[in-house]
Design an enzyme around this catalytic site. Structure first.
Site, PDB file in Angstrom:
ATOM      1  N   ASN A   6       0.854  -1.189   0.000  1.00  0.00           N
ATOM      2  CA  ASN A   6       0.000   0.000   0.000  1.00  0.00           C
ATOM      3  C   ASN A   6       0.896   1.248   0.000  1.00  0.00           C
ATOM      4  O   ASN A   6       1.722   1.425   0.895  1.00  0.00           O
ATOM      5  CB  ASN A   6      -0.899  -0.008   1.239  1.00  0.00           C
ATOM      6  CG  ASN A   6      -1.928   1.110   1.209  1.00  0.00           C
ATOM      7  OD1 ASN A   6      -1.608   2.260   0.918  1.00  0.00           O
ATOM      8  ND2 ASN A   6      -3.163   0.788   1.537  1.00  0.00           N
ATOM      9  N   HIS A   9       0.917   6.205   2.018  1.00  0.00           N
ATOM     10  CA  HIS A   9       1.645   7.134   2.878  1.00  0.00           C
ATOM     11  C   HIS A   9       2.884   7.728   2.218  1.00  0.00           C
ATOM     12  O   HIS A   9       3.491   8.644   2.777  1.00  0.00           O
ATOM     13  CB  HIS A   9       1.947   6.484   4.223  1.00  0.00           C
ATOM     14  CG  HIS A   9       0.686   6.229   4.994  1.00  0.00           C
ATOM     15  ND1 HIS A   9      -0.216   7.232   5.293  1.00  0.00           N
ATOM     16  CD2 HIS A   9       0.139   5.082   5.476  1.00  0.00           C
ATOM     17  CE1 HIS A   9      -1.246   6.716   5.943  1.00  0.00           C
ATOM     18  NE2 HIS A   9      -1.053   5.423   6.057  1.00  0.00           N
ATOM     19  N   HIS A  42      -5.539   3.713  -1.737  1.00  0.00           N
ATOM     20  CA  HIS A  42      -6.862   4.131  -1.291  1.00  0.00           C
ATOM     21  C   HIS A  42      -7.121   5.550  -1.778  1.00  0.00           C
ATOM     22  O   HIS A  42      -6.495   6.501  -1.301  1.00  0.00           O
ATOM     23  CB  HIS A  42      -6.928   4.056   0.232  1.00  0.00           C
ATOM     24  CG  HIS A  42      -8.270   4.391   0.807  1.00  0.00           C
ATOM     25  ND1 HIS A  42      -8.529   4.299   2.167  1.00  0.00           N
ATOM     26  CD2 HIS A  42      -9.428   4.808   0.251  1.00  0.00           C
ATOM     27  CE1 HIS A  42      -9.785   4.654   2.399  1.00  0.00           C
ATOM     28  NE2 HIS A  42     -10.346   4.974   1.240  1.00  0.00           N
ATOM     29  N   ARG A  44      -9.241   8.327  -1.345  1.00  0.00           N
ATOM     30  CA  ARG A  44     -10.247   8.780  -0.383  1.00  0.00           C
ATOM     31  C   ARG A  44     -11.066   9.923  -0.966  1.00  0.00           C
ATOM     32  O   ARG A  44     -10.605  10.670  -1.827  1.00  0.00           O
ATOM     33  CB  ARG A  44      -9.570   9.225   0.920  1.00  0.00           C
ATOM     34  CG  ARG A  44      -8.900   8.092   1.678  1.00  0.00           C
ATOM     35  CD  ARG A  44      -8.341   8.594   3.000  1.00  0.00           C
ATOM     36  NE  ARG A  44      -9.419   8.987   3.879  1.00  0.00           N
ATOM     37  CZ  ARG A  44      -9.793   8.305   4.978  1.00  0.00           C
ATOM     38  NH1 ARG A  44      -9.166   7.192   5.306  1.00  0.00           N
ATOM     39  NH2 ARG A  44     -10.773   8.727   5.729  1.00  0.00           N
ATOM     40  N   ARG A  48      -6.884  13.081   0.697  1.00  0.00           N
ATOM     41  CA  ARG A  48      -5.843  13.508   1.647  1.00  0.00           C
ATOM     42  C   ARG A  48      -4.467  12.978   1.277  1.00  0.00           C
ATOM     43  O   ARG A  48      -3.463  13.510   1.743  1.00  0.00           O
ATOM     44  CB  ARG A  48      -6.198  13.076   3.076  1.00  0.00           C
ATOM     45  CG  ARG A  48      -6.167  11.586   3.303  1.00  0.00           C
ATOM     46  CD  ARG A  48      -6.383  11.229   4.763  1.00  0.00           C
ATOM     47  NE  ARG A  48      -7.694  11.624   5.230  1.00  0.00           N
ATOM     48  CZ  ARG A  48      -8.189  11.262   6.412  1.00  0.00           C
ATOM     49  NH1 ARG A  48      -7.441  10.510   7.231  1.00  0.00           N
ATOM     50  NH2 ARG A  48      -9.396  11.636   6.787  1.00  0.00           N
ATOM     51  N   GLU A  69      -8.613   0.602  -3.083  1.00  0.00           N
ATOM     52  CA  GLU A  69      -9.495   0.721  -1.916  1.00  0.00           C
ATOM     53  C   GLU A  69     -10.345   1.976  -2.081  1.00  0.00           C
ATOM     54  O   GLU A  69      -9.827   3.029  -2.473  1.00  0.00           O
ATOM     55  CB  GLU A  69      -8.663   0.821  -0.636  1.00  0.00           C
ATOM     56  CG  GLU A  69      -7.867  -0.429  -0.333  1.00  0.00           C
ATOM     57  CD  GLU A  69      -7.089  -0.338   0.965  1.00  0.00           C
ATOM     58  OE1 GLU A  69      -6.685  -1.386   1.483  1.00  0.00           O
ATOM     59  OE2 GLU A  69      -6.889   0.789   1.467  1.00  0.00           O
ATOM     60  N   THR A  99      -6.950   6.884   9.973  1.00  0.00           N
ATOM     61  CA  THR A  99      -6.886   5.810   8.988  1.00  0.00           C
ATOM     62  C   THR A  99      -8.135   4.968   9.166  1.00  0.00           C
ATOM     63  O   THR A  99      -8.910   5.187  10.108  1.00  0.00           O
ATOM     64  CB  THR A  99      -5.609   4.971   9.171  1.00  0.00           C
ATOM     65  OG1 THR A  99      -5.519   4.007   8.115  1.00  0.00           O
ATOM     66  CG2 THR A  99      -5.594   4.250  10.509  1.00  0.00           C
ATOM     67  N   THR A 100      -8.360   4.014   8.292  1.00  0.00           N
ATOM     68  CA  THR A 100      -9.561   3.181   8.373  1.00  0.00           C
ATOM     69  C   THR A 100      -9.635   2.507   9.737  1.00  0.00           C
ATOM     70  O   THR A 100      -8.690   1.843  10.169  1.00  0.00           O
ATOM     71  CB  THR A 100      -9.543   2.119   7.258  1.00  0.00           C
ATOM     72  OG1 THR A 100      -9.384   2.774   5.996  1.00  0.00           O
ATOM     73  CG2 THR A 100     -10.836   1.337   7.248  1.00  0.00           C
ATOM     74  N   GLU A 150     -11.347  -9.096   2.732  1.00  0.00           N
ATOM     75  CA  GLU A 150     -10.070  -8.780   3.363  1.00  0.00           C
ATOM     76  C   GLU A 150     -10.350  -8.603   4.846  1.00  0.00           C
ATOM     77  O   GLU A 150     -11.103  -7.702   5.244  1.00  0.00           O
ATOM     78  CB  GLU A 150      -9.443  -7.516   2.789  1.00  0.00           C
ATOM     79  CG  GLU A 150      -8.110  -7.196   3.459  1.00  0.00           C
ATOM     80  CD  GLU A 150      -7.358  -6.049   2.814  1.00  0.00           C
ATOM     81  OE1 GLU A 150      -6.457  -5.490   3.478  1.00  0.00           O
ATOM     82  OE2 GLU A 150      -7.662  -5.699   1.657  1.00  0.00           O
ATOM     83  N   HIS A 193      -4.076  -4.583   7.865  1.00  0.00           N
ATOM     84  CA  HIS A 193      -4.249  -3.424   8.741  1.00  0.00           C
ATOM     85  C   HIS A 193      -3.391  -3.586   9.989  1.00  0.00           C
ATOM     86  O   HIS A 193      -3.558  -4.522  10.764  1.00  0.00           O
ATOM     87  CB  HIS A 193      -5.699  -3.170   9.158  1.00  0.00           C
ATOM     88  CG  HIS A 193      -5.895  -1.747   9.638  1.00  0.00           C
ATOM     89  ND1 HIS A 193      -6.046  -0.686   8.774  1.00  0.00           N
ATOM     90  CD2 HIS A 193      -5.906  -1.201  10.884  1.00  0.00           C
ATOM     91  CE1 HIS A 193      -6.173   0.435   9.466  1.00  0.00           C
ATOM     92  NE2 HIS A 193      -6.085   0.149  10.743  1.00  0.00           N
TER      93      HIS A 193
END
Length: 245
Positions: A6, A9, A42, A44, A48, A69, A99-100, A150, A193
């Site tokens: 992922n 970040h 992801h 969003r 962000r 995502e 975060t999620t 997931e 996660h």
């Protein structure tokens, strides 16, 4: 067991200055070179970190599968249908969260998701739902037409990090039970996660017969800041292999 990297970040760091570097697209290319099996990102609603152009460039340049995502909104569905990632993973999303924070409530959204997923599936995009390791959520995921789940590993990761080893083992058993149910229902099983270089091997040892893929972001990007992205990805793959032995 595959590793999905992922890259969110990397974009978080870029967006801190609203500039052009570091590039999540370059990070995706390096992760691919280092042996990652998939790129996860992801997009969003508040943009962000990952931006629309990041997604489009990654789809154009990356040869390994892309896992998008996204929240189950009409805007995101339209983007997915346009870009056509290999997979979409539906996640819950709140503007105020860092975060999620947990899994999608598929039980509550069952009627909505049945209709929402139709166009995505017709476009031959794999559909995965990010869920808690709970029987009712997994059964509902099958009912609405998902191809995979997931499993949210955040609780396990937090317990392990807090040295609550017995409770972490209990959470692994819960994840194992959920994985087995998902496979019995014909769903593919992924997990992610909060996984780190330190807590992933124990999880892999317990779930290697059930879970096909892990999606990991923050820990890899954090180590990449200090040691480089290629090394960070390669070392995480090695940690997964340790758990498979």
């Amino acid at each position: 067991m595959r590793l999905g990297v992922n890259i969110d970040h990397v974009a978080t760091l870029r967006q801190a200055r609203r500039t052009f570097e570091p590039s999540p697209v370059f990070a995706a290319l390096i992760a691919q070179q280092a042996g990652a099996h998939q790129i996860t990102l992801h997009l969003r609603e508040d943009r962000r970190h990952i931006q629309d152009e990041d997604l489009r460039l990654i789809k154009k340049l990356i040869k390994i599968p892309i896992n998008l995502e996204m929240a189950p909104t009409e805007e995101m569905k339209n983007i997915a249908l346009e870009v056509k990632p290999n997979r979409v993973t539906l996640v819950p999303e709140r503007r105020e969260e860092i975060t999620t924070e947990g899994g999608l409530d598929v039980v509550r959204l069952e009627s909505f998701l049945k209709d929402y997923l139709k166009e995505i599936k017709l476009a031959n995009i794999e559909v995965s739902l990010f869920v808690e390791p709970e029987e009712e959520q997994i059964a509902a995921s099958k009912t609405v037409g998902a191809d995979a789940v997931e499993l949210h590993t955040g609780r396990y990761a937090n317990l392990w990090n807090e040295h609550k080893k017995e409770q972490a083992r209990e959470e692994l058993e819960r994840l194992k039970k959920a994985s087995l149910l998902a496979k019995e229902l014909g769903l593919r099983v992924y997990a992610g996660h909060g996984l780190t270089y330190h807590n992933v091997a124990d999880l892999v040892r317990e779930l290697k017969d059930y879970v096909e893929e892990l999606n990991v972001g923050h820990s890899i990007v954090s180590n990449a800041v200090l040691f480089g992205f290629e090394r960070a990805v390669k070392e995480f793959i090695e940690r997964i292999k340790e758990g498979l032995l």
